[in-house]
Design a protein around this motif. Structure first.
Motif, mmCIF file in Angstrom:
data_model
loop_
_atom_site.group_PDB
_atom_site.id
_atom_site.type_symbol
_atom_site.label_atom_id
_atom_site.label_comp_id
_atom_site.label_asym_id
_atom_site.label_seq_id
_atom_site.Cartn_x
_atom_site.Cartn_y
_atom_site.Cartn_z
ATOM 1 N N ILE A 265 0.838 -1.205 0.000
ATOM 2 C CA ILE A 265 0.000 0.000 0.000
ATOM 3 C C ILE A 265 0.871 1.253 0.000
ATOM 4 O O ILE A 265 0.650 2.191 -0.777
ATOM 5 N N VAL A 266 1.850 1.283 0.879
ATOM 6 C CA VAL A 266 2.695 2.472 1.016
ATOM 7 C C VAL A 266 3.467 2.752 -0.267
ATOM 8 O O VAL A 266 3.655 3.905 -0.669
ATOM 9 N N GLU A 267 3.934 1.690 -0.942
ATOM 10 C CA GLU A 267 4.763 1.863 -2.141
ATOM 11 C C GLU A 267 3.942 2.095 -3.406
ATOM 12 O O GLU A 267 4.497 2.452 -4.446
ATOM 13 N N ALA A 268 2.633 1.853 -3.347
ATOM 14 C CA ALA A 268 1.788 2.029 -4.545
ATOM 15 C C ALA A 268 1.774 3.493 -4.981
ATOM 16 O O ALA A 268 1.573 4.397 -4.171
ATOM 17 N N GLU A 269 1.986 3.732 -6.280
ATOM 18 C CA GLU A 269 2.056 5.102 -6.798
ATOM 19 C C GLU A 269 0.741 5.575 -7.405
ATOM 20 O O GLU A 269 0.605 6.759 -7.720
ATOM 21 N N ASP A 270 -0.221 4.645 -7.575
ATOM 22 C CA ASP A 270 -1.452 5.017 -8.263
ATOM 23 C C ASP A 270 -2.627 5.223 -7.309
ATOM 24 O O ASP A 270 -3.777 5.249 -7.736
ATOM 25 N N ILE A 271 -2.346 5.362 -6.007
ATOM 26 C CA ILE A 271 -3.407 5.687 -5.058
ATOM 27 C C ILE A 271 -2.959 6.895 -4.231
ATOM 28 O O ILE A 271 -1.763 7.129 -4.038
ATOM 29 N N SER A 272 -3.921 7.664 -3.757
ATOM 30 C CA SER A 272 -3.611 8.913 -3.070
ATOM 31 C C SER A 272 -3.150 8.677 -1.634
ATOM 32 O O SER A 272 -3.356 7.592 -1.066
#
Length: 318
Positions: A265-272
């Motif tokens: 979750i923390v590393e995901a770039e496509d969520i705010s």
């Protein structure tokens, strides 16, 4: 070798030695404590040394070997780092438990059952100085009916009045040879194949911490974590539910799943950042619920539905 059916129990607990003599690489400690168990007359004890070297395992093994499964719950009080152990707890919970005397030391079910109780304080070096001073007075008053086992990484953080009242046992970091032997035993029991290079790397990066090595060995495959995250992003509840069922069927530890899902979750770039915050907040709440004994299936399903709600803005997934 075909993999055996796994259980949801963490391997650290599943393969924890049940007797003092089975604790690895602490020969001097084992020898002295084995002699102590023969007389069933334990002093206050202080176990110190690096993490993952067998301190907690040894304390629990002594308690189980003295009292057996029937009397263990009534004779042993365990307090670890997740418990509040300030001065108020020392004055109430610990003092109340320590003050109650037990029957004479008659054997029960083949166990010695000496006429005292045991209080195990894990990570005692995190207790405040005021709490330790209050504990000193409790030790003095109830030493005839209660024994204290202190477990810590840094003996320098235990006040001298407490340390001086205990028999001290230093636990050494485990050698790579000992760690490799234990890891190979677990691999054999779990039906895993681990090549020599991976075994050497695992032993090396764990730096003498067997608990860390076993935890690394049980890490959930990243594609399993990613599959759950993808299912949540799709907004299809049935697909997410299927991934939850697969995770539990494979016996993966849910607390480890939460930890790895947090990283994804923390590393995901496509969520705010707001979406990340909402999901991570729910992960923390679910992890706390697991510590308190909540059902793994319900917590994992709740995390999945709340993740879906945050990512897809679908209020029906509460």
């Amino acid at each position: 070798m075909a993999p055996v059916v796994q259980s949801s129990q963490p391997w650290v607990e599943k393969y924890r030695p049940k007797q003092v003599k089975d604790v690895a690489h602490q020969d001097e400690v084992v020898r002295v404590l084995s002699n102590t168990l023969e007389t069933a007359n334990c002093p206050h004890m202080l176990f110190y040394g690096p993490p993952g070297t067998g301190k907690t395992t040894t304390a629990l093994a002594i308690a189980h070997q003295l009292f057996g499964p029937e009397l263990y719950k009534s004779r042993v009080l365990e307090l670890n780092a997740s418990d509040d152990r300030g001065i108020n707890v020392v004055r109430t919970k610990i003092k109340n438990f320590a003050a109650v005397a037990v029957g004479s030391g008659n054997r029960h079910g083949g166990y010695p059952c000496p006429p005292f109780k045991i209080i195990i304080l894990d990570e005692a070096d995190s207790m405040t100085e005021d709490a330790q001073n209050a504990l000193r007075r409790t030790m003095e008053t109830y030493s005839k009916v209660t024994r204290f086992f202190f477990i810590c990484n840094y003996i320098s953080r235990i006040i001298e009045p407490l340390a001086s009242r205990c028999a001290k046992f230093r636990f050494k970091p485990l050698t790579e040879e000992i760690m490799s032997s234990r890891i190979l035993h677990i691999c054999k029991e779990e039906g895993l194949n681990l090549d020599s290079e991976a075994l050497s790397t695992l032993s090396s990066i764990s730096q003498g911490d067997l608990r860390r090595a076993i935890t690394y060995l049980q890490v959930i495959p990243q594609d399993v974590v990613q599959a759950l995250f993808t299912a949540c992003k799709s907004g299809e509840f049935e697909l997410a539910n299927k991934e939850v069922d697969n995770i539990l069927a494979e016996g993966y530890p849910v607390s480890q799943m939460f930890s790895q899902l947090f990283d994804v979750i923390v590393e995901a770039e496509d969520i705010s950042d707001e979406q990340k915050a909402r999901i991570c907040k729910r992960l923390a709440e679910a992890d706390k619920c697991l510590i308190d004994g909540a059902d793994e299936y319900l917590q994992l399903l709740d995390v999945a539905s709340n993740t879906m709600r945050a990512l897809c803005n679908q209020p029906q997934f509460c």
